[in-house]
Motif scaffolding. Structure first.
Motif, short mmCIF file in Angstrom:
data_model
loop_
_atom_site.label_atom_id
_atom_site.label_comp_id
_atom_site.label_asym_id
_atom_site.label_seq_id
_atom_site.Cartn_x
_atom_site.Cartn_y
_atom_site.Cartn_z
N SER A 61 0.18 5.18 0.33
CA SER A 61 -0.86 6.16 0.63
C SER A 61 -0.22 7.49 1.00
O SER A 61 0.97 7.56 1.33
CB SER A 61 -1.77 5.66 1.76
N ASN B 130 -7.96 2.43 -3.64
CA ASN B 130 -8.98 2.17 -2.63
C ASN B 130 -9.99 3.32 -2.61
O ASN B 130 -9.66 4.43 -2.16
CB ASN B 130 -8.32 2.02 -1.25
N GLY C 216 -7.17 12.99 -1.76
CA GLY C 216 -7.80 11.83 -2.39
C GLY C 216 -8.19 12.10 -3.83
O GLY C 216 -8.09 13.23 -4.33
N SER D 211 -4.95 6.25 -1.73
CA SER D 211 -4.33 4.99 -1.32
C SER D 211 -4.33 4.01 -2.49
O SER D 211 -5.40 3.57 -2.93
CB SER D 211 -5.09 4.39 -0.13
N THR E 51 0.84 -1.20 0.00
CA THR E 51 0.00 0.00 0.00
C THR E 51 0.88 1.25 0.00
O THR E 51 1.80 1.36 0.82
CB THR E 51 -0.92 0.04 1.23
N ARG F 185 -12.56 3.79 -0.80
CA ARG F 185 -13.11 4.11 0.52
C ARG F 185 -12.11 4.83 1.43
O ARG F 185 -12.45 5.22 2.54
CB ARG F 185 -13.58 2.82 1.20
N SER F 186 -10.89 4.99 0.95
CA SER F 186 -9.87 5.64 1.78
C SER F 186 -10.11 7.15 1.84
O SER F 186 -10.48 7.78 0.84
CB SER F 186 -8.48 5.35 1.21
N GLU F 187 -9.89 7.72 3.02
CA GLU F 187 -10.05 9.17 3.17
C GLU F 187 -9.01 9.91 2.34
O GLU F 187 -9.28 10.98 1.79
CB GLU F 187 -9.91 9.54 4.66
N HIS F 188 -7.80 9.35 2.30
CA HIS F 188 -6.72 9.94 1.51
C HIS F 188 -6.48 9.06 0.28
O HIS F 188 -7.16 8.06 0.08
CB HIS F 188 -5.45 10.03 2.35
#
Length: 449
Positions: free
Chosen positions: A377, A426, A382, A433, A375, A428-431
């Motif tokens: 990130s 991803n 985002g 990723s 990963t 659903r990641s806040e940042h």
């Protein structure tokens, strides 16, 4: 036309049947009526009955009766149908010495004519139906054998992509050349041109792909140039500093052996560090498509990649977080290509966090069964959901004009998939990723070559 002729034929038959019936009635009038009149005059009921019986046997006669001058029935044969069909009545006066002594009344039906015509129609249309069926069957067989079979073969030839390997040929026995052969010749010529165009297109695509990969790789190198220069300048400054100290010691005629060995060892180690950086750059910048797949530790690949950007991140105030990675994780890969993917992601992360206050980039790896998930990130804002489905498209970029080629993620995805891996973002990641998943295994350190 056939329907008109058929209707005309049935009309002609109907007219002929009616003519025969009218002739029979005329014959009764001319022959039978005078004879019955004489018998009625002589009151010979037996003779009248015999004559009526004979007339009643004629086709179309339903009933026949002899009436006296008062209208009373003298003799009668037959009876009117319960449901009269196509009936009409004929009356013939019986005259003797200019005196009407009675009447011959005949009830006639045309039903037998229509029944006969119906039977003929049934035979006719049945015969026509059988003939139509046989002719249709023969035509279908001919079309199927000489046309449809070959059209299906032509369709199958294209559906299965055989035109890339074989020429289309139709099998006939004892035949002459026809339109299908002309069509097959044109198809073969077209298939030949399509195949040649396809090969040429593949060659051009390979050239363009290699050029795109090279452009993206050089663009990444350009983005890392400042950090790389820093990575080289620092060791060079150390080497120059050590050389200055050595020069001063020589001028002062100092012969401290330990000090000299320390300075020389430090210079050699620093040269090795520069050499590794330059060697890594040389490896990174070359085309690795022809390299074999070798077993490498994931940790070593990441460690070889970080020098390209660590100093650049430090100067920009970006915290580079490397989560603990199991040194036993082994992947079979082209290490240079995996490094290229990581560099591309790190460069994108650098741009993503450049405008935020809290700047950090994180690299983590986790072994899940027989695959490892890497990963990358960052603390950026985002990727907008409106473009998340397009970020892997070639030449698509969210960066400003002149800042990105739009090829980095597309090429990276292709490289990972060539390693039997998957590469995605991803949502659903806040940042931001990005995740890379590759086949992997655990192996003891002393067994890694």
């Amino acid at each position: 036309m056939t329907t008109i002729l058929t209707v005309f034929s049935f009309y002609t038959d109907y007219t002929a049947e009616m003519s025969d019936l009218n002739r029979s009635l005329h014959q009764i009038q001319e022959v039978s009526v005078p004879s019955i009149t004489d018998n009625l005059w002589n009151l010979d009921e037996r003779a009248i009955s015999e004559q009526l019986s004979s007339i009643a046997k004629l086709q179309g006669i339903v009933s026949i009766a002899v009436l006296d001058e008062e209208g009373s029935v003298v003799a009668e044969r037959g009876s009117v149908l319960e449901t009269p069909v196509y009936l009409f009545e004929q009356r013939y006066p019986m005259v003797r010495s200019n005196e009407t002594i009675g009447e011959l009344r005949i009830t006639v039906t045309k039903q037998f004519i229509f029944q006969r015509l119906a039977r003929r129609a049934l035979v006719f249309f049945g015969t026509q139906g059988i003939k139509t069926f046989l002719i249709s069957f023969i035509i279908l067989f001919i079309v199927r054998y000489y046309v449809t079979n070959h059209l299906e073969k032509i369709a199958s030839y294209f559906e299965k992509g055989k035109f890339r390997q074989d020429k289309l040929q139709l099998q006939y026995e004892n035949r002459v050349r026809n339109e299908l052969d002309v069509m097959v010749d044109n198809i073969n010529e077209m298939a030949k041109r399509v195949t040649e165009s396809e090969r040429e297109l593949k060659r051009n695509l390979e050239v363009q792909r290699a050029s795109a990969i090279n452009s993206a790789r050089l663009a990444s190198l350009g983005e890392m140039a400042g950090g790389i220069a820093h990575e080289i300048n620092n060791p060079m400054a150390i080497i120059l500093g050590n050389l200055g100290i050595l020069q001063k010691l020589i001028e002062e005629d100092a012969t401290d052996q330990a000090t000299l060995e320390h300075l020389i060892d430090k210079a050699i180690n620093t040269c090795d560090r520069v050499n590794r950086i330059i060697s890594g750059l040389r490896t990174y910048s070359r085309d690795a498509d022809g390299d074999p797949f070798l077993d490498e530790t994931l940790l070593s690949i990441i460690e070889q990649t970080l020098p390209y950007c660590r100093e650049r991140f430090r100067d920009a105030g970006i915290e580079l977080i490397i989560e603990p990675i199991d040194p036993r994780i082994i992947i079979s890969c082209r290490a240079t290509q995996i490094s290229q993917v990581l560099v591309s992601l790190l460069n994108n992360a650098y741009d993503a966090v450049s405008e935020v206050e809290n700047k950090w980039i994180r690299i983590a790896a986790e072994l899940k069964g027989d695959r490892v998930q890497v990963t990358v990130s960052d603390s950026g804002h985002g990727i907008p959901h409106t473009v998340i489905d397009r970020i892997f498209d070639p030449f698509f970029t969210t960066k400003e004009v002149g800042k990105g080629t739009g090829l980095g993620l597309s090429i990276s995805k292709n490289l990972i998939e060539n390693h039997d891996g998957t590469f995605w973002v991803n949502p659903r990641s806040e940042h931001t990723s990005f995740l890379i998943e590759l086949p992997a295994r655990l192996e003891e350190l002393d067994s890694v070559s």
